[in-house]
Design an enzyme around this catalytic site. Structure first.
Site, PDB file in Angstrom:
ATOM      1  N   GLU A  59       1.275   1.226   7.897  1.00 58.96           N
ATOM      2  CA  GLU A  59       2.461   1.939   7.722  1.00 58.96           C
ATOM      3  C   GLU A  59       1.902   3.428   6.354  1.00 58.96           C
ATOM      4  OE1 GLU A  59       5.743  -1.582   8.030  1.00 58.96           O
ATOM      5  OE2 GLU A  59       3.688  -1.099   7.761  1.00 58.96           O
ATOM      6  N   CYS A  87       7.758  -3.929   5.098  1.00 59.98           N
ATOM      7  CA  CYS A  87       7.763  -4.723   3.911  1.00 59.98           C
ATOM      8  C   CYS A  87       8.621  -3.557   2.859  1.00 59.98           C
ATOM      9  CB  CYS A  87       7.119  -5.522   3.476  1.00 59.98           C
ATOM     10  SG  CYS A  87       5.343  -4.007   2.929  1.00 59.98           S
ATOM     11  N   CYS A  90       6.206  -1.045   1.969  1.00 61.28           N
ATOM     12  CA  CYS A  90       6.041   0.197   3.009  1.00 61.28           C
ATOM     13  C   CYS A  90       7.402   1.008   3.328  1.00 61.28           C
ATOM     14  CB  CYS A  90       5.617  -0.364   4.652  1.00 61.28           C
ATOM     15  SG  CYS A  90       3.972  -0.928   4.113  1.00 61.28           S
TER      16      CYS A  90
END
Length: 163
Positions: A59, A87, A90
């Site tokens: 990302e 996560c 990101c």
């Protein structure tokens, strides 16, 4: 949306490429929606090992490329397609980039920060919320991850002499 499936297929191809490079198979694609329709402007696969960079998640790689392509950090007219639920790092980057919409494949039970463990992209305390679509390409994304980690476990077992 049919274009959502096409863009997720491109993200899955990036995930397969990451796996070939020894990286966890996650791929991401930033798509800008302009007057001529949707155009991919940033792409990336995981590069943490290749770049020796703990922030080089798919990302982040894709967001950096998109920002460079547009010459700006605000990506308000862009969507991010990624094979695995982002996560916390990101998900925070998506909020900070002002991404319009996130489309992700499968959930991440260990680090998912959009639906599974946290809901960073929907937190009303933050200055931006991201619309979320999940499940497109989920089966293939999950299969790529399972196969990658099975190969890694086998290699570890061979190296340690375990059976």
């Amino acid at each position: 949306m049919d274009s959502d499936n096409q863009f997720m297929e491109a993200a899955l191809a990036l995930a397969r490429q990451a796996a070939e490079n020894g990286e966890i198979p996650v791929g991401a694609l930033v798509v800008r929606y302009g007057p001529r329709g949707p155009v991919a402007i940033g792409a990336g696969g995981n590069r943490r090992r290749c770049d020796a960079d703990p922030t080089a998640h798919a990302e982040i790689v894709a967001l950096r490329a998109a920002g460079t392509a547009l010459g700006r950090w605000q990506l308000t007219d862009c969507d991010l397609f990624v094979t695995l639920e982002p996560c916390p790092m990101c998900a925070g980057a998506l909020v900070n980039a002002r991404i319009r919409r996130l489309v992700f494949g499968c959930r991440d039970p260990k680090a998912g920060a959009v639906e599974t463990l946290y809901r960073i992209t929907a937190d009303p305390r933050l200055n931006h919320q991201v619309r979320v679509v999940e499940g497109i390409g989920a089966e293939e994304a999950a299969a790529l991850l399972r196969a990658f980690f099975a190969r890694r476990r086998e290699a570890t077992a061979r190296a340690t002499g375990a059976s």
